[in-house]
Design an enzyme around this catalytic site. Structure first.
Site, short mmCIF file in Angstrom:
data_model
loop_
_atom_site.label_atom_id
_atom_site.label_comp_id
_atom_site.label_asym_id
_atom_site.label_seq_id
_atom_site.Cartn_x
_atom_site.Cartn_y
_atom_site.Cartn_z
N CYS A 1 0.83 -1.21 0.25
CA CYS A 1 0.52 -0.08 -0.20
C CYS A 1 0.88 1.38 0.09
O CYS A 1 1.71 1.18 0.60
CB CYS A 1 -1.05 0.19 1.45
SG CYS A 1 -1.69 -1.25 1.59
N CYS A 2 0.60 2.12 -0.64
CA CYS A 2 1.23 3.42 -0.45
C CYS A 2 -0.15 4.44 -0.84
O CYS A 2 -1.40 3.76 -1.24
CB CYS A 2 1.89 3.88 -1.70
SG CYS A 2 1.92 3.73 -3.14
N TRP A 3 -0.51 5.60 -0.84
CA TRP A 3 -0.79 6.42 -1.23
C TRP A 3 -1.43 6.26 -2.30
O TRP A 3 -3.17 6.49 -2.24
CB TRP A 3 -0.45 7.82 -0.97
CG TRP A 3 -2.33 9.55 -0.87
CD1 TRP A 3 -2.12 10.15 -1.61
CD2 TRP A 3 -2.70 9.24 0.32
NE1 TRP A 3 -3.30 10.88 -1.86
CE2 TRP A 3 -3.49 10.55 -0.22
CE3 TRP A 3 -2.94 8.61 1.10
CZ2 TRP A 3 -4.37 10.85 1.07
CZ3 TRP A 3 -3.80 8.91 2.66
CH2 TRP A 3 -4.94 10.08 1.96
N LEU B 1 -4.33 3.56 -0.83
CA LEU B 1 -4.47 4.41 0.96
C LEU B 1 -5.77 5.83 0.63
O LEU B 1 -6.58 5.48 1.74
CB LEU B 1 -3.55 4.91 1.22
CG LEU B 1 -2.63 3.40 2.16
CD1 LEU B 1 -1.14 4.22 2.47
CD2 LEU B 1 -3.23 2.78 3.27
#
Length: 151
Positions: free
Chosen positions: A64-66, A108
């Site tokens: 996960c990342c932004w 995210l």
């Protein structure tokens, strides 16, 4: 199932992801912001989770990342990792079914709790296709990966 999870930020959806995977009976290994003292850079933690899959320490990973884009790019640089950025259940199903993806990448920013559960339901319900054309495509991707890494 053993699942490695990484996130570059300690966001509610990332914590929910870990809790939901454990609730479903999976063994979770956390990286990045989900592991106190770990390097939370998206490239670092996504690589670590994907490497677990490629080296057999995990069956699958969720990175996960932004936006989910950086995490998927980093994971896909690991030989043997096949990461797919999925923003809905239909894409998650197709990624597992037609692409034999073994790393789920999530945003995210875009992933709500209900959507997360739908994506996980689809991801875990799907099996890689046994259709000959799909198998040929997956084999081709494997050869591309091997050629790129000199295997």
């Amino acid at each position: 199932m053993r699942i490695s999870v990484s996130s570059d930020m300690d966001e509610p959806v990332a914590r929910l992801l870990v809790a939901e995977l454990r609730r479903r009976g999976h063994e979770v290994r956390a990286y990045g912001a989900l592991r106190p003292g770990a390097d939370a850079q998206w490239a670092v933690c996504s690589e670590a989770a994907a490497r677990d899959v490629a080296e057999g320490g995990a069956d699958q990973a969720v990175v996960c990342c932004w936006t989910g884009t950086g995490a998927s790019i980093a994971a896909n640089k690991v030989p043997g990792a096949r990461a797919a950025l999925c923003t809905d259940a239909v894409t998650a199903d197709g990624a597992r079914r037609w692409n034999d993806a073994n790393v789920l990448a999530l945003s995210l920013r875009l992933t709500s709790e209900p959507l997360l559960k739908e994506i996980l339901d689809a991801w875990f319900a799907a099996e890689p296709s046994q259709d000959p054309e799909d198998r040929r495509n997956m084999a081709r991707v494997g050869r591309l990966d091997a050629a790129r890494h000199g295997s």
